[in-house]
Design an enzyme around this catalytic site. Structure first.
Site, PDB file in Angstrom:
ATOM      1  N   SER A  94       0.824  -1.211   0.000  1.00  0.00           N
ATOM      2  CA  SER A  94       0.000   0.000   0.000  1.00  0.00           C
ATOM      3  C   SER A  94       0.858   1.261   0.000  1.00  0.00           C
ATOM      4  O   SER A  94       1.851   1.346   0.727  1.00  0.00           O
ATOM      5  CB  SER A  94      -0.890   0.036   1.245  1.00  0.00           C
ATOM      6  N   ASN A 107     -14.635   2.251   7.986  1.00  0.00           N
ATOM      7  CA  ASN A 107     -15.275   2.120   6.680  1.00  0.00           C
ATOM      8  C   ASN A 107     -16.030   3.424   6.482  1.00  0.00           C
ATOM      9  O   ASN A 107     -16.998   3.697   7.191  1.00  0.00           O
ATOM     10  CB  ASN A 107     -16.232   0.919   6.687  1.00  0.00           C
ATOM     11  N   VAL A 108     -15.569   4.239   5.526  1.00  0.00           N
ATOM     12  CA  VAL A 108     -16.129   5.595   5.386  1.00  0.00           C
ATOM     13  C   VAL A 108     -17.575   5.593   4.905  1.00  0.00           C
ATOM     14  O   VAL A 108     -18.215   6.638   4.885  1.00  0.00           O
ATOM     15  CB  VAL A 108     -15.276   6.481   4.448  1.00  0.00           C
ATOM     16  N   ALA A 157     -13.749   1.290  -6.557  1.00  0.00           N
ATOM     17  CA  ALA A 157     -14.767   1.216  -7.602  1.00  0.00           C
ATOM     18  C   ALA A 157     -15.023  -0.256  -7.866  1.00  0.00           C
ATOM     19  O   ALA A 157     -14.129  -1.090  -7.668  1.00  0.00           O
ATOM     20  CB  ALA A 157     -14.282   1.904  -8.872  1.00  0.00           C
ATOM     21  N   TYR A 163      -9.476   3.333 -16.505  1.00  0.00           N
ATOM     22  CA  TYR A 163      -9.566   4.030 -15.214  1.00  0.00           C
ATOM     23  C   TYR A 163     -10.986   4.567 -15.004  1.00  0.00           C
ATOM     24  O   TYR A 163     -11.481   4.658 -13.894  1.00  0.00           O
ATOM     25  CB  TYR A 163      -8.502   5.127 -15.107  1.00  0.00           C
ATOM     26  N   LYS A 178     -11.438  10.834  -9.039  1.00  0.00           N
ATOM     27  CA  LYS A 178     -10.208  11.567  -8.692  1.00  0.00           C
ATOM     28  C   LYS A 178     -10.297  13.033  -9.109  1.00  0.00           C
ATOM     29  O   LYS A 178      -9.744  13.908  -8.432  1.00  0.00           O
ATOM     30  CB  LYS A 178      -8.982  10.900  -9.326  1.00  0.00           C
ATOM     31  N   THR A 222       0.358  -2.287  -6.509  1.00  0.00           N
ATOM     32  CA  THR A 222      -0.266  -2.364  -5.185  1.00  0.00           C
ATOM     33  C   THR A 222      -1.504  -3.235  -5.297  1.00  0.00           C
ATOM     34  O   THR A 222      -1.862  -3.676  -6.389  1.00  0.00           O
ATOM     35  CB  THR A 222      -0.711  -0.970  -4.679  1.00  0.00           C
ATOM     36  N   ALA A 245      -4.443  -2.166  -5.082  1.00  0.00           N
ATOM     37  CA  ALA A 245      -5.395  -1.399  -5.884  1.00  0.00           C
ATOM     38  C   ALA A 245      -5.055  -1.432  -7.373  1.00  0.00           C
ATOM     39  O   ALA A 245      -5.896  -1.126  -8.204  1.00  0.00           O
ATOM     40  CB  ALA A 245      -5.469   0.040  -5.393  1.00  0.00           C
TER      41      ALA A 245
HETATM   42  C1  IMJ Z   1      -6.934   1.379 -11.887  1.00  0.00           C
HETATM   43  C2  IMJ Z   1      -7.829   1.063 -12.906  1.00  0.00           C
HETATM   44  C3  IMJ Z   1      -7.488   1.168 -14.240  1.00  0.00           C
HETATM   45  C4  IMJ Z   1      -6.246   1.615 -14.605  1.00  0.00           C
HETATM   46  C5  IMJ Z   1      -5.339   1.924 -13.595  1.00  0.00           C
HETATM   47  C6  IMJ Z   1      -5.677   1.804 -12.234  1.00  0.00           C
HETATM   48  N1  IMJ Z   1      -4.045   2.379 -13.643  1.00  0.00           N
HETATM   49  C7  IMJ Z   1      -3.571   2.548 -12.384  1.00  0.00           C
HETATM   50  C8  IMJ Z   1      -4.551   2.181 -11.466  1.00  0.00           C
HETATM   51  C9  IMJ Z   1      -3.323   2.628 -14.877  1.00  0.00           C
HETATM   52  C10 IMJ Z   1      -2.216   3.051 -12.038  1.00  0.00           C
HETATM   53  C11 IMJ Z   1      -4.441   2.190  -9.954  1.00  0.00           C
HETATM   54  N2  IMJ Z   1      -5.017   3.417  -9.389  1.00  0.00           N
HETATM   55  C12 IMJ Z   1      -4.340   4.672  -9.647  1.00  0.00           C
HETATM   56  C13 IMJ Z   1      -6.186   3.422  -8.628  1.00  0.00           C
HETATM   57  O1  IMJ Z   1      -6.599   4.495  -8.205  1.00  0.00           O
HETATM   58  C14 IMJ Z   1      -6.917   2.190  -8.323  1.00  0.00           C
HETATM   59  C15 IMJ Z   1      -8.126   2.211  -7.711  1.00  0.00           C
HETATM   60  C16 IMJ Z   1      -8.969   1.044  -7.549  1.00  0.00           C
HETATM   61  C17 IMJ Z   1      -8.562  -0.257  -7.791  1.00  0.00           C
HETATM   62  C18 IMJ Z   1      -9.437  -1.320  -7.604  1.00  0.00           C
HETATM   63  C19 IMJ Z   1      -9.054  -2.739  -7.899  1.00  0.00           C
HETATM   64  C20 IMJ Z   1      -9.928  -3.749  -7.236  1.00  0.00           C
HETATM   65  C21 IMJ Z   1     -11.353  -3.339  -7.099  1.00  0.00           C
HETATM   66  N3  IMJ Z   1     -11.676  -2.024  -7.022  1.00  0.00           N
HETATM   67  C22 IMJ Z   1     -10.749  -1.023  -7.196  1.00  0.00           C
HETATM   68  N4  IMJ Z   1     -11.127   0.265  -6.974  1.00  0.00           N
HETATM   69  C23 IMJ Z   1     -10.266   1.257  -7.129  1.00  0.00           C
HETATM   70  O2  IMJ Z   1     -12.233  -4.201  -6.999  1.00  0.00           O
END
Ligand code: IMJ
Length: 260
Positions: free
Chosen positions: A20, A68-69, A99, A159, A166, A198, A200
């Site tokens: 993380s 948990n927010v 997400a 994304y 964001k 990570t 995420a």
């Molecule tokens: C996340 C999704 C798509 C493309 C992405 C990312 N790239 C990067 C990320 C290119 C770097 C990681 N990132 C910046 C995030 O903010 C990720 C947020 C996230 C990830 C998950 C994975 C598992 C899940 N829900 C999620 N929600 C948010 O179930």
């Protein structure tokens, strides 16, 4: 020491495991002398709780609380505990995002209203109530830091709804900065981190391509580390950054300056 956080009590949210970014931040804050409080996401089997407790033991957190927010009573409880046990708060680190997996692939236009609301609620809205509860406890010159990503301002494949969240988070940073600055010199900033492996990001298709692209094209020809993001957070929460508020600071090996 130039970068000195000794005597500062800082709450770190969003530690899930040793990869993380929040963990990188907590370690660097601790190294700079801060007293740390940690929150974890409570789940049925208590898996995060035990994992995060073990991981953070070396930092000797003086607060360790579930958060948990999406449950306002938990948010209330965190700040009640801070009030009772710390009496004041010198820094707040927000590293929370979520997400639905189905919303991080395919067409953005197919995002469901529920998926959109959930992503925005957890990833963007949550910063506001945390600041609101923190407000009476924040000391003069306290800092607030959140994490964002380039997908807030560029269309990055998959994304999708997180990019919209964001963007809302970065705008929230500006409004919170305007609100919290005048009375007690409280500063609110975001760190836009480059892609890092990570929890995420590992679950995401195409993350490795993204990382290779950064390694090929970023001015520094590499990705960044959790430690580098942590050092920037330590700076932003220190008195060295007393003139910085409302900003998005890029810790991305320079990637975002490129034209293509
Ligand atoms: C996340 C999704 C798509 C493309 C992405 C990312 N790239 C990067 C990320 C290119 C770097 C990681 N990132 C910046 C995030 O903010 C990720 C947020 C996230 C990830 C998950 C994975 C598992 C899940 N829900 C999620 N929600 C948010 O179930």
């Amino acid at each position: 020491m130039l970068l000195d956080l000794s005597g500062k009590k800082i709450l770190v949210t969003g530690i899930a495991n040793n990869r993380s970014i929040a963990w990188g931040i907590a370690q660097q804050l601790h190294a700079a002398g801060a007293e740390i409080g940690v929150t974890y996401l409570p789940d049925d089997k208590g898996r995060f709780e035990s994992k995060v407790r073990e991981l953070t033991k070396p930092l000797e957190p003086s607060l360790f609380l579930p958060l948990n927010v999406q449950d306002d009573s938990q948010t209330k409880n965190v700040f009640n505990q801070i009030s009772n046990q710390w009496g004041q708060l010198d820094g707040l680190v927000h590293c929370l995002a979520f997400a639905g997996k189905e919303d991080l692939i395919g067409d953005f236009s197919a995002t469901s209203p529920q998926g959109f609301s959930r992503a925005l609620e957890i990833s963007a809205y949550s910063l506001a109530p945390l600041c609101n509860y923190a407000k009476p406890l924040l000391s003069e010159g306290a800092g607030i830091v959140t994490l964002t990503y380039l997908g807030a301002e560029r269309a990055i494949p998959n994304y999708n709804v997180m990019g919209v969240a964001k963007a809302a988070l970065e705008a929230s940073v500006r409004y919170l900065s305007a609100e919290l600055g005048p009375e007690k010199q409280i500063r609110v900033n975001a760190i836009s981190a480059g892609p890092i492996r990570t929890l995420a990001s590992s679950a995401i298709g195409g993350i490795l391509d993204m990382i290779h692209n950064v390694e090929e094209k970023a001015p520094l020809r590499r990705t960044v580390t959790q430690t580098e993001v942590g050092n920037t957070a330590a700076f932003l929460l220190s008195d060295l950054a007393s003139g910085i508020s409302g900003q998005t600071i890029y810790v991305d090996a320079g990637y975002c300056i490129n034209g293509m």
